[in-house]
Design a protein around this motif. Structure first.
Motif, PDB file in Angstrom:
ATOM      1  N   LEU A 324     -40.760  38.388-101.786  1.00  0.00           N
ATOM      2  CA  LEU A 324     -41.159  36.981-101.933  1.00  0.00           C
ATOM      3  C   LEU A 324     -41.069  36.219-100.613  1.00  0.00           C
ATOM      4  O   LEU A 324     -40.711  35.051-100.582  1.00  0.00           O
ATOM      5  CB  LEU A 324     -40.306  36.280-102.999  1.00  0.00           C
ATOM      6  N   LYS A 325     -41.384  36.895 -99.496  1.00  0.00           N
ATOM      7  CA  LYS A 325     -41.362  36.225 -98.191  1.00  0.00           C
ATOM      8  C   LYS A 325     -42.350  35.058 -98.190  1.00  0.00           C
ATOM      9  O   LYS A 325     -43.457  35.163 -98.717  1.00  0.00           O
ATOM     10  CB  LYS A 325     -41.725  37.212 -97.084  1.00  0.00           C
ATOM     11  N   GLN A 326     -41.943  33.951 -97.606  1.00  0.00           N
ATOM     12  CA  GLN A 326     -42.779  32.764 -97.480  1.00  0.00           C
ATOM     13  C   GLN A 326     -42.983  32.449 -95.990  1.00  0.00           C
ATOM     14  O   GLN A 326     -42.250  32.952 -95.141  1.00  0.00           O
ATOM     15  CB  GLN A 326     -42.129  31.570 -98.188  1.00  0.00           C
ATOM     16  N   PHE A 327     -43.968  31.620 -95.700  1.00  0.00           N
ATOM     17  CA  PHE A 327     -44.266  31.280 -94.305  1.00  0.00           C
ATOM     18  C   PHE A 327     -44.430  29.770 -94.161  1.00  0.00           C
ATOM     19  O   PHE A 327     -44.878  29.081 -95.080  1.00  0.00           O
ATOM     20  CB  PHE A 327     -45.540  31.979 -93.831  1.00  0.00           C
ATOM     21  N   LEU A 328     -44.107  29.281 -92.975  1.00  0.00           N
ATOM     22  CA  LEU A 328     -44.255  27.854 -92.689  1.00  0.00           C
ATOM     23  C   LEU A 328     -45.668  27.507 -92.228  1.00  0.00           C
ATOM     24  O   LEU A 328     -46.196  26.443 -92.551  1.00  0.00           O
ATOM     25  CB  LEU A 328     -43.258  27.430 -91.602  1.00  0.00           C
ATOM     26  N   PHE A 329     -46.322  28.399 -91.460  1.00  0.00           N
ATOM     27  CA  PHE A 329     -47.589  28.057 -90.816  1.00  0.00           C
ATOM     28  C   PHE A 329     -48.618  29.165 -90.992  1.00  0.00           C
ATOM     29  O   PHE A 329     -48.272  30.314 -91.301  1.00  0.00           O
ATOM     30  CB  PHE A 329     -47.379  27.820 -89.310  1.00  0.00           C
ATOM     31  N   PHE A 330     -49.884  28.779 -90.752  1.00  0.00           N
ATOM     32  CA  PHE A 330     -50.978  29.737 -90.671  1.00  0.00           C
ATOM     33  C   PHE A 330     -51.677  29.529 -89.337  1.00  0.00           C
ATOM     34  O   PHE A 330     -52.073  28.404 -88.994  1.00  0.00           O
ATOM     35  CB  PHE A 330     -51.975  29.540 -91.818  1.00  0.00           C
ATOM     36  N   ASP A 331     -51.817  30.605 -88.567  1.00  0.00           N
ATOM     37  CA  ASP A 331     -52.439  30.550 -87.247  1.00  0.00           C
ATOM     38  C   ASP A 331     -53.923  30.843 -87.393  1.00  0.00           C
ATOM     39  O   ASP A 331     -54.326  31.978 -87.665  1.00  0.00           O
ATOM     40  CB  ASP A 331     -51.780  31.585 -86.325  1.00  0.00           C
ATOM     41  N   GLU A 332     -54.752  29.800 -87.232  1.00  0.00           N
ATOM     42  CA  GLU A 332     -56.201  29.972 -87.413  1.00  0.00           C
ATOM     43  C   GLU A 332     -56.794  30.885 -86.350  1.00  0.00           C
ATOM     44  O   GLU A 332     -57.760  31.608 -86.605  1.00  0.00           O
ATOM     45  CB  GLU A 332     -56.900  28.616 -87.368  1.00  0.00           C
ATOM     46  N   GLU A 333     -56.213  30.885 -85.164  1.00  0.00           N
ATOM     47  CA  GLU A 333     -56.761  31.695 -84.077  1.00  0.00           C
ATOM     48  C   GLU A 333     -56.611  33.190 -84.356  1.00  0.00           C
ATOM     49  O   GLU A 333     -57.525  33.973 -84.119  1.00  0.00           O
ATOM     50  CB  GLU A 333     -56.053  31.338 -82.766  1.00  0.00           C
ATOM     51  N   THR A 334     -55.452  33.581 -84.855  1.00  0.00           N
ATOM     52  CA  THR A 334     -55.193  35.006 -85.116  1.00  0.00           C
ATOM     53  C   THR A 334     -55.407  35.400 -86.569  1.00  0.00           C
ATOM     54  O   THR A 334     -55.489  36.585 -86.890  1.00  0.00           O
ATOM     55  CB  THR A 334     -53.749  35.368 -84.726  1.00  0.00           C
ATOM     56  N   GLY A 335     -55.492  34.402 -87.454  1.00  0.00           N
ATOM     57  CA  GLY A 335     -55.648  34.690 -88.875  1.00  0.00           C
ATOM     58  C   GLY A 335     -54.389  35.235 -89.515  1.00  0.00           C
ATOM     59  O   GLY A 335     -54.463  35.916 -90.541  1.00  0.00           O
ATOM     60  N   ARG A 336     -53.229  34.929 -88.924  1.00  0.00           N
ATOM     61  CA  ARG A 336     -51.962  35.450 -89.438  1.00  0.00           C
ATOM     62  C   ARG A 336     -51.006  34.314 -89.792  1.00  0.00           C
ATOM     63  O   ARG A 336     -51.080  33.224 -89.223  1.00  0.00           O
ATOM     64  CB  ARG A 336     -51.288  36.359 -88.400  1.00  0.00           C
ATOM     65  N   ASN A 337     -50.135  34.624 -90.753  1.00  0.00           N
ATOM     66  CA  ASN A 337     -49.079  33.676 -91.088  1.00  0.00           C
ATOM     67  C   ASN A 337     -48.004  33.702 -90.013  1.00  0.00           C
ATOM     68  O   ASN A 337     -47.747  34.734 -89.382  1.00  0.00           O
ATOM     69  CB  ASN A 337     -48.453  34.027 -92.436  1.00  0.00           C
ATOM     70  N   LYS A 338     -47.324  32.574 -89.827  1.00  0.00           N
ATOM     71  CA  LYS A 338     -46.284  32.459 -88.813  1.00  0.00           C
ATOM     72  C   LYS A 338     -45.056  31.778 -89.420  1.00  0.00           C
ATOM     73  O   LYS A 338     -45.164  30.956 -90.331  1.00  0.00           O
ATOM     74  CB  LYS A 338     -46.772  31.621 -87.620  1.00  0.00           C
ATOM     75  N   GLY A 339     -43.915  32.086 -88.867  1.00  0.00           N
ATOM     76  CA  GLY A 339     -42.678  31.406 -89.272  1.00  0.00           C
ATOM     77  C   GLY A 339     -42.188  31.842 -90.636  1.00  0.00           C
ATOM     78  O   GLY A 339     -42.174  31.037 -91.578  1.00  0.00           O
TER      79      GLY A 339
END
Length: 463
Positions: A324-339
């Motif tokens: 159930l990992k969650q993320f704070l951000f989405f990086d539009e440049e790389t298309g990956r979740n961050k944080g």
């Protein structure tokens, strides 16, 4: 045989110089040394912190216990106990570390209760320092076996290649000429050959089976293993319900430890089985120079206990398993979740964030507040709770979230009330830990009352 020196201290508290004087050798090896420096074949630590040293840059954020934590450390010229509880010894010196949420000099029913709930075992752990010198360690090791077994089997069956010698008509490997001539003269249709097979019927699972058989033969052993009956069945199926000579199994497993990083849980289980089988005469560690024992991170125990209490009404993202990992951000440049983030508990309808804190409410602050505010923003929740152990009677300490710039105080000297956001709130809620109970059954009954009060406050169903 020399006498055993024993003492008891509380976690997160200063240690009296007289106590250190009782255990000079143990104090010397523990003070200001990290768990990573202490960890050996006879010292078990929960939760395992191996991933911190695995090279994973995010590992330190995914574990409660880290290799750089200390059992004893120096602060302002005084020695303090760290955040671990359990039993540790060296030679003929032994130290029991109990919970700070029990008054000094009282029997630590709270630590026993946490272990019973988290390990899923019957209440048989005797943490008294007045009985047998080995009883606390033996109890903690025996009754942590189901947890080690469960963790290991989550990785699947541990398989190794073994060489089998066969004598049959259907040849499936290289022919063993010498053995063939010896066994099949005159020739009757069979051929002696050998083959390699990847199987779970190996030295590790046979060692586990031997440990299971030993525990079943001890008082309370069947009840102990009842919580892992499915796992026990898998082990029996893997080895056909049998194992070889115990002494030979011990020698083989000592020479062939589990080395693959993916199966580190099996390495821990293998170490535990070796220790239990080698020391059936209850002579763990006595007279040796190696540090031995078993330690539990207090924050981890508290969080896992709350999970047993609050589930399934709340979700429990798990740091170690990344469930159930969650993320704070989405990086539009790389298309990956961050944080990546792991709130302790999340409840929907209404959305509520719950954070477990193994500390007094007065110590909740700073980063705790910043972390909770990030969770509230990320999950669009307006209510957050800190759950902590409470020795006293005041069980709620509410906080209202401020908004905007602080206005100039009015004539009363107080800030403008309009700068307070009443729709967002944090509540520090204590789970009352009973004190002065006559015995453990009385403590259990009092804890059941405390747990019902907490569930009622959180709006959860009461069993």
């Amino acid at each position: 045989m020399s006498s055993v020196a024993r003492a008891s201290i509380r976690d997160n508290n200063p240690v009296a110089p007289a106590t250190l004087a009782q255990l000079p050798e143990l104090a010397a090896v523990l003070t200001d040394r990290t768990l990573g420096q202490l960890k050996g074949d006879d010292l078990f630590v929960f939760p395992a912190f191996d991933a911190v040293d695995s090279g994973d840059p995010n590992a330190a954020d995914q574990q409660d216990l880290t290799a750089d934590q200390k059992v004893l450390f120096t602060k302002q010229r005084q020695v303090w106990a760290g955040n671990v509880m359990g039993f540790i010894g060296k030679g003929d010196e032994q130290l029991m570390i109990t919970s700070r949420f029990v008054r000094p000099g009282r029997q630590d029913h709270f630590f026993q209760y946490l272990l019973a709930k988290v390990l899923g075992t019957p209440n048989v752990v005797d943490l008294s320092t007045t009985g047998s010198a080995q009883r606390p360690l033996v109890d903690l090791l025996r009754y942590s076996f189901p947890l080690y077994l469960r963790r290991a089997l989550r990785k699947g069956l541990y398989k190794t290649y073994i060489r089998r010698e066969e004598n049959e008509a259907a040849v499936r490997g290289p022919i063993d000429v010498a053995r063939h001539l010896r066994q099949n003269t005159p020739f009757l249709g069979n051929v002696a050959y050998s083959r390699r097979e990847l199987t779970a019927d190996n030295h590790v699972f046979q060692l586990v089976q031997a440990t299971i058989d030993m525990l079943v033969g001890q008082a309370g052993g069947r009840k102990l293993l009842a919580s892992v009956s499915d796992e026990v069945a898998l082990v029996r199926e893997a080895v056909g319900g049998r194992h070889g000579d115990v002494r030979q199994l011990i020698n083989v497993n000592q020479q062939r430890p589990v080395m693959h990083a993916y199966y580190r849980e099996y390495r821990d289980l293998q170490r535990l089985c070796l220790l239990l089988l080698q020391h059936r005469q209850i002579q763990l560690g006595l007279g040796t120079r190696q540090v031995y024992g078993i330690l539990f991170d207090g924050a981890w125990l508290w969080e896992e206990y709350l999970n047993s209490l609050l589930a399934p009404a709340v979700m429990h993202p798990r740091n170690n398993s990344k469930k159930l990992k969650q993320f704070l951000f989405f990086d539009e440049e790389t298309g990956r979740n961050k944080g990546s983030i792991f709130p302790d508990f999340i409840r929907d309808a209404p959305r509520v964030i719950v954070d477990a804190k193994y500390k007094p409410y007065g110590n909740i602050g700073g980063r705790d507040y910043q972390q909770m505010l990030a969770y509230l923003l990320r999950f669009e929740s307006r209510h957050g709770y800190y759950l902590y152990p409470e020795q006293g009677t005041q069980l709620e300490h509410p906080l209202l979230v401020r908004q905007g710039l602080d206005a100039v105080p009015d004539e009363s000297g107080r800030p403008d009330p309009s700068a307070i956001q009443h729709e967002w709130d944090l509540d520090r809620i204590g789970l009352h830990i009973p004190q002065d109970c006559a015995d453990y059954p009385a403590f259990e009954a009092a804890m059941a009352t405390s747990e019902a009060q907490l569930k009622r406050r959180l709006g959860l169903p009461i069993d």
